[in-house]
Design an enzyme around this catalytic site. Structure first.
Site, short mmCIF file in Angstrom:
data_model
loop_
_atom_site.label_atom_id
_atom_site.label_comp_id
_atom_site.label_asym_id
_atom_site.label_seq_id
_atom_site.Cartn_x
_atom_site.Cartn_y
_atom_site.Cartn_z
N ASP A 316 0.87 -1.17 0.00
CA ASP A 316 0.00 0.00 0.00
C ASP A 316 0.91 1.23 0.00
OD1 ASP A 316 -2.43 1.53 0.34
OD2 ASP A 316 -1.71 1.92 2.37
N THR A 318 0.35 4.64 0.87
CA THR A 318 0.30 5.51 2.04
C THR A 318 0.71 4.75 3.29
OG1 THR A 318 -1.52 6.72 1.01
CG2 THR A 318 -1.12 7.10 3.36
#
Length: 798
Positions: A316, A318
């Protein structure tokens, strides 16, 4: 679906209004009363076995029982030298207990650091407490990413959406209103609120179900299951060989009873690969301790092994490639909008959300709240929706409704603002659109017809260690895939800055069909606008093509994918839900810790595969020697002391060092086949060469000391062949490996050269002919072993 926003905030840092507008929760006296009645959530989550369980698991094993019986027999009928194997087992068991206890202490200390601490409201004050301190009727505040830790009834809801997929399998979030049931094990995906605990501790069936469904779902360990399979086969081989040996030595030969018993035990004990199980436990335990020093919490021990097998890492963006914080770098008004007014709108939107995400926090920092604006309705952000919203009374009688979110979701495909957004995304900047809505927030499509007002440009902070970590994975032939909910072009630009090349793909255009999706995933590297459900589908698609997938993440939108992945890795600062379902938690939030976790897994599994061959070669030659002795009707050539010496020098001591050595080779499947394809020919060659030396010695020697001389010659051959096996296993050579092998040889020479050791171990080479014959046969056997193992490697590749 929108929800009327409560007049008060749920953030513990903000002032608490009076009890007339918000329930104050239990008082101190009420909490004490419930604690006294035992109405406490006392089901503690243990990170490891208790001390008693550790001792029982290490002491009361099948093979310890077998060896213990033989040890007691030998203590009664033979000199202490022939009972050494029992003391070795005691020492090994003690080492196993100590190492696992140390690992438990490491796990427990780290688990306290990473433990969830729910926020409860007591006497009107929001306070964080440990999960086991929650009592019946406690009022527990929740927000995005929080896990529901006990069963309860919703008391307050501000756009509250809860994901119950880990319990029900239903992927869509469930909107909760006051009075609705909430179940432990579910987690908040949007909005906030509070619920009252109705079932705590052992009464909460849903809590036990959720814990079983999440934290304690065991990772498959091919290493452990493979060793269990091997031990099952070994047991089957041991029984007939041991029975035949007992009959031959005690009945057929009709020798001196004590000597016959000693040689019988000497034939049976080496068949047991008792050190293999111990060494595996020790290797896992030391792995946990090493990772614990790097602030990595391993919630399931086999996860160390699982990560060593990973060939695809899904990241991911972020919180993994970028740090959590962002900065507003620019506001771009659209269609002549007034920037001062826009800043008021953004400030009010920030104030309307009691639990802002990183993007909204950056906006709050850049645009202070306007006190005269009042939020009358709100629509919390969710990963699936990609936008949030709020309706305001502006203080001058005007009302307005605003949306803030992804431009490519809120705007039509032909809107000119999208072109500007695309250019900013190509620079790796994140762009949010502020749009004025003309529909109510409770409209099924509140974004339809919204008028774009401004672009909010945010700069993401790259993790300084992310580039090196991605380079490590590339060098190790582990493919990295970035799965993000952000704009694909923006994510691609960030990935490119970190050296991760590849085409950026908008996940909304991916095929839904799993095989077609898997093909697209193989071709691409960076994927944007991925929904939480899509992340899980993408992990499943990769697994369908035989990939071993690790998923890293920190947000609530990563939970489903973390759960589906072979190995889930969560950041310590991530949401409570992600930490609950992950097998590994990086407590220091450092993506750079992943290479050390992978390296530790490779060290453990690679080295255990290596040393397992040593143990099983011994088992194979012990069984075959027993069979040959039974068939030939002769005395068993060895006493327990001889095989204890050989096992210590050619297996026990070297295996311990080899099992803890660095090893960067990626773990490969088929553990049993990989080990047995070398152990069987190795053991067969050693057994045949040793027995041939023994038969020649029986014809060469005669007289009272003949059996001791025959045993010494056979021991020499077996030691030299076993040393060659060790020399092959120790490759590739380094200075310390060469030193290790050489020192074992020197130790054996000392036994042969020092009179006291000769007497202690009953080893004395007689004459010149048979010792050199033993050396010659060992040399021939070693050459045959070298050829056979190379042939097996070519003929039966794994």
């Amino acid at each position: 679906m929108s929800h009327i926003r409560a007049d008060t905030e749920l953030d513990p840092a903000r002032p608490v209004p009076s009890a007339r507008t918000r329930p104050a929760g239990l008082g101190a006296a009420e909490v004490a009363e419930r604690v006294a009645r035992g109405q406490v959530n006392d089901v503690a989550v243990r990170s490891s076995r208790s001390l008693g369980e550790i001792v029982r698991a290490n002491v009361f094993t099948r093979f310890n029982a077998i060896i213990g019986v033989f040890w007691l027999i030998m203590l009664c009928v033979a000199p202490i030298q022939d009972s050494l194997f029992g003391f070795v087992i005691l020492a090994n068991t003690a080492i196993g207990i100590v190492q696992e206890w140390r690992a438990k202490q490491t796990l427990d200390s780290l688990a306290v650091i990473g433990e969830a601490r729910p926020t409860v409201r007591r006497d009107g004050v929001a306070t964080q407490v440990a999960t086991h301190q929650i009592v019946l009727d406690d009022l527990i505040e929740i927000g995005p990413g929080d896990k529901i830790v006990v069963d309860g009834v919703c008391a307050e809801a501000d756009g509250l959406e809860i994901d119950e997929s880990l319990l029900t399998g239903e992927a869509d979030p469930v909107v909760k209103r006051p009075g609705d049931q909430v179940m432990s094990g579910s987690f908040v995906v949007a909005g906030g609120g509070a619920f009252q605990a109705t079932k705590v501790g052992r009464e909460a069936y849903a809590a036990r179900l959720a814990e079983e469904a999440s934290r304690f779902t065991l990772v498959h360990s091919e290493l452990r299951s493979g060793i269990s399979t091997i031990l099952k086969y070994v047991t089957w081989m041991m029984v007939p060989a041991a029975v035949g040996l007992v009959v031959t030595q005690l009945v057929v030969k009709n020798d001196d009873l004590k000597n016959a018993v000693a040689r019988t035990v000497g034939g049976i004990v080496p068949m047991v690969p008792e050190g293999l199980v111990l060494l595996t436990s020790v290797a896992f335990a030391i792995g946990v301790i090493r990772l614990g020093r790097r602030q990595c919490l391993v919630q399931e021990l086999p996860a160390i092994e699982g990560l060593a097998r990973v060939d695809t890492v899904c990241l991911d963006k972020t919180g993994t490639l970028t740090e959590g914080g962002m900065d507003v770098t620019e506001l771009r008004p659209l269609d002549g909008a007034d920037e001062t007014y826009i800043r008021k709108v953004l400030g009010a939107l920030g104030e309307s959300d009691p639990r802002p995400n990183a993007s909204l926090q950056a906006i709050i920092d850049a645009c202070p709240d306007s006190e005269e604006w009042r939020c009358v309705e709100s629509l919390p952000f969710s990963s699936a929706r990609k936008y949030s919203g709020a309706a305001f009374s502006e203080g001058d009688g005007e009302t307005s409704t605003w949306l803030l979110g992804a431009p490519d979701v809120l705007l039509g495909a032909d809107d000119p603002a999208l072109a500007e957004t695309e250019r900013l995304n190509e620079r790796g900047l994140r762009v949010l659109l502020l749009a004025r809505a003309h529909r109510d927030l409770d409209d099924p499509e509140p974004a339809r017809g919204a008028r774009p007002t401004a672009l909010v440009v945010l700069e993401q902070r790259l993790r300084p260690d992310a580039s090196d970590t991605l380079r490590y994975f590339a060098e190790q032939n582990v493919r990295a895939k970035v799965l993000s909910g952000d704009n694909a072009v923006s994510v691609g630009a960030v990935a490119a800055k970190l050296g991760l090349e590849g085409t950026a793909v908008d996940a909304r255009r991916l095929p839904a069909d799993p095989p077609a999706m898997a093909e697209a995933l193989d071709a691409g590297t960076v994927f944007g606008r991925v929904t939480p459900q899509q992340k899980r589908d993408m992990v499943d698609a990769l697994q369908s093509r035989g990939r071993t997938v690790a998923m890293t993440g920190d947000g609530v939108n990563d939970v489903l994918a973390l759960k589906s992945a072979d190995i889930g890795v969560a950041m310590g600062s991530g949401s409570e839900a992600t930490r609950a379902v992950a097998q590994i938690v990086l407590l220091d939030n450092s993506f750079a810790s992943l290479p050390s976790v992978v390296a530790e897994g490779r060290r453990v599994i690679g080295n255990i595969t290596r040393v397992a061959t040593l143990f099983l070669v011994k088992t194979v030659y012990s069984v075959l020697l027993a069979v040959l002795v039974v068939c030939a009707g002769v005395e068993y050539p060895f006493l327990p002391r001889h095989l204890t010496l050989l096992s210590t020098l050619t297996i026990g001591v070297p295996a311990f060092f080899l099992a803890l050595a660095p090893n960067t080779e990626r773990a490969r499947p088929h553990f049993v086949r990989r080990v047995m394809r070398y152990a069987v020919p190795g053991g067969a060659v050693a057994a045949v060469a040793t027995f041939l030396t023994y038969l020649l010695a029986r014809h060469h020697y005669s007289g009272p000391g003949a059996l001791d001389a025959e045993t010494s010659a056979a021991t020499l051959t077996l030691f030299l062949v076993s040393m060659w096996v060790l020399a092959i296993i120790a490759r590739p050579y380094t200075w310390w490996r060469v030193t290790l092998v050489a020192s074992m040889g020197v130790a054996f020479l000392l036994v042969l050269a020092v009179p006291a050791l000769q007497d202690f171990f009953a080893l004395k080479l007689v004459g010149v002919t048979m010792p050199w014959t033993a050396v010659g046969l060992a040399a021939v056997a070693s050459g045959a072993l070298e050829y056979l193992w190379r042939w097996v490697g070519r003929r039966f590749p794994v």
